[in-house]
Motif scaffolding. Structure first.
Motif, PDB file in Angstrom:
ATOM      1  N   ILE A 399      -0.852 122.310  93.590  1.00 20.93           N
ATOM      2  CA  ILE A 399      -0.309 122.409  92.231  1.00 20.93           C
ATOM      3  C   ILE A 399      -0.298 123.866  91.764  1.00 20.93           C
ATOM      4  N   LEU A 400      -1.357 124.617  92.090  1.00 20.96           N
ATOM      5  CA  LEU A 400      -1.402 126.040  91.738  1.00 20.96           C
ATOM      6  C   LEU A 400      -0.260 126.794  92.419  1.00 20.96           C
ATOM      7  N   ASN A 401       0.002 126.451  93.669  1.00 21.27           N
ATOM      8  CA  ASN A 401       1.107 127.085  94.382  1.00 21.27           C
ATOM      9  C   ASN A 401       2.458 126.692  93.798  1.00 21.27           C
ATOM     10  N   ALA A 402       2.559 125.439  93.336  1.00 21.83           N
ATOM     11  CA  ALA A 402       3.806 124.993  92.705  1.00 21.83           C
ATOM     12  C   ALA A 402       4.062 125.776  91.410  1.00 21.83           C
ATOM     13  N   LEU A 403       2.993 126.103  90.681  1.00 21.06           N
ATOM     14  CA  LEU A 403       3.135 126.904  89.463  1.00 21.06           C
ATOM     15  C   LEU A 403       3.659 128.298  89.782  1.00 21.06           C
ATOM     16  N   VAL A 404       3.193 128.855  90.912  1.00 19.49           N
ATOM     17  CA  VAL A 404       3.721 130.145  91.359  1.00 19.49           C
ATOM     18  C   VAL A 404       5.219 130.020  91.641  1.00 19.49           C
TER      19      VAL A 404
END
Length: 457
Positions: A399-404
């Motif tokens: 999810i953190l990578n998706a935010l990026v």
């Protein structure tokens, strides 16, 4: 088998049409062949035919074959005004893409590992040529050389893995190998384990997963945009279908063994793909790193093996394929006018061509995973698949990578609507309008009604 025969015969007919300088007949012949192949996909549904123990046309193979054929059909429609009027290799473009597609259909339907190798090589050899088909372009030559060298290297891993598996089991047949694992789970040959890892490495090269992704950005950037669109969508979908058939089916009894290296590959792929895409100023190169990150999300289907793993991959692959076709379609239009594929070339597109800007906006939102788009449903299904095994830390990391990912996709939208560009009218040819509109409808429809294809397999 009718599907492969139809595609191959179409390729030969198109090649001979090019030999006799019938340029206007190339696209109609190709579309007729692909539509006939789609008809065979539809009429073969629920038949589950096996051909001499080498290929199996079950619903899994037919579903992925259908997506790859439809994606290829859309890419062929993007050829309107793509080639120079004096271009002499249009028939070769068409023929090589069709031969590559025939290899892809073999890849999604193999039942014997020798057929997996044959399918991969038919697909790859055609793409090596296509990547460097612009002989006067240095970037295209570089892309072809890098792709050939890395492709040959990955083929070595794949063949070595197949050899070790054969040495342990005495068979290339997937059912026999699976039965060997079930019957000898306490006394599996030591050769089998490195064979599994080598096969994983070989397939990760093909799908562009980290740390085996080094060829992807340069090849995607240097190859002709039409070829890059094919590689980024159809080829990647086929690679994951082959991955799922082998690891979620045949090697499922050894899931605990190959899960740790797979988890490492997933985390690296997400991190490298998303973070590196942040720093790109070239739209085409950004899409290359974006495709790497999406490979990481697709690998979630193998982290937790469930009855829905193949269906989830089908939804995600469809979402990614049609959003990427939109992105490359608009890129080709913009590049034909500006001669550049940097983010700046999209400045003011919202005013110059509102339709293309809107469709590209939806595609970027889908790739970012915004609700009401197919991309959101794809990511949701992948995360849900992993959550069932309480892999909460992996989901949080993803999810953190998706935010990026939101940031670098929104850069395109900002350029189109909030930056001033040249006052040059950008017209959309009829065939492009058809592709963009149909891809838009599919992207939004699957975002609202994913159940249409969610239970196909």
């Amino acid at each position: 088998m009718n599907i492969i025969i139809t595609i191959t015969v179409t390729a030969l007919v198109v090649l001979y049409a090019g030999l006799f300088k019938a340029k206007k007949a190339l696209l109609p012949l190709t579309l007729i062949g692909l539509l006939t192949s789609l008809a065979f996909v539809a009429t073969s549904w629920n038949t589950d035919q096996t051909y001499y123990g080498m290929m199996q046309m079950d619903n899994f193979a037919l579903a992925f074959a259908g997506i790859t054929i439809l994606g290829t059909l859309f890419i062929f429609l993007l050829t309107q005004n793509y080639f120079a009027t004096n271009s002499e290799n249009i028939a070769e473009y068409f023929t090589l893409l069709l031969f590559s597609l025939s290899g892809i259909v073999i890849m999604v339907s193999y039942k014997n590992m020798s057929m997996l190798f044959i399918g991969v090589e038919i697909m790859s050899v055609a793409l090596y040529i296509l990547a460097g088909i612009r002989k006067g372009n240095f970037a295209s030559n570089e892309a072809a050389l890098k792709y050939f060298l890395m492709g040959a290297f990955s083929t070595g891993f794949l063949l070595f893995g197949i050899t070790l598996i054969y040495g342990a089991t005495g068979s290339f047949d997937l059912d026999v190998i699976n039965q060997y694992l079930v019957s000898n789970y306490k006394s599996i040959s030591p050769m089998f384990y490195p064979g599994v890892i080598l096969l994983m490495v070989g397939l990760c090269f093909k799908i562009g997963a980290a740390p085996f992704h080094f060829w992807t950005p340069d090849v995607y950037e240097g190859a002709p945009s039409l070829v890059t669109a094919f590689m980024s969508t159809v080829v990647k979908t086929a690679g994951f279908a082959a991955f799922i058939r082998l690891f979620a089916g045949t090697f499922a009894p050894l899931h605990d063994f190959w899960l740790p290296p797979l988890m490492g590959i997933v985390c690296l792929t997400l991190l490298i793909g998303n973070v590196t895409a942040l720093f790109q100023k070239n739209f085409k190169r950004m899409l290359a790193y974006s495709s790497i990150s999406h490979a990481g999300y697709l690998l979630f289907s193998l982290v937790s093996l469930t009855a829905n793993s193949a269906n989830n991959v089908l939804v995600y692959a469809a979402a990614y394929t049609f959003a990427s076709i939109i992105a490359f379609g608009v890129l080709i239009l913009v590049k034909q006018k500006t001669g550049s594929d940097s983010f700046d070339s999209f400045n003011g597109l919202g005013k110059r061509n509102p339709f293309a800007a809107f469709v590209l906006t939806v595609a970027m939102l889908s790739l970012a995973g915004i609700p009401l788009t197919a991309g959101f449903m794809g990511k949701y299904l992948m995360f849900l698949n992993v959550m069932q095994d309480y892999q909460i830390y992996l989901v949080a990391f993803a999810i953190l990578n998706a935010l990026v990912g939101f940031y670098y996709y929104l850069k395109v939208i900002v350029a189109m609507y909030f930056k001033e560009g040249a006052d040059v009218v950008l017209e959309t040819p009829v065939q492009y309008k058809i592709v963009l509109l149909l891809s838009l409808v599919i992207t939004l429809f699957l975002g609202i009604y994913p159940s249409v294809i969610l239970n196909l397999i």
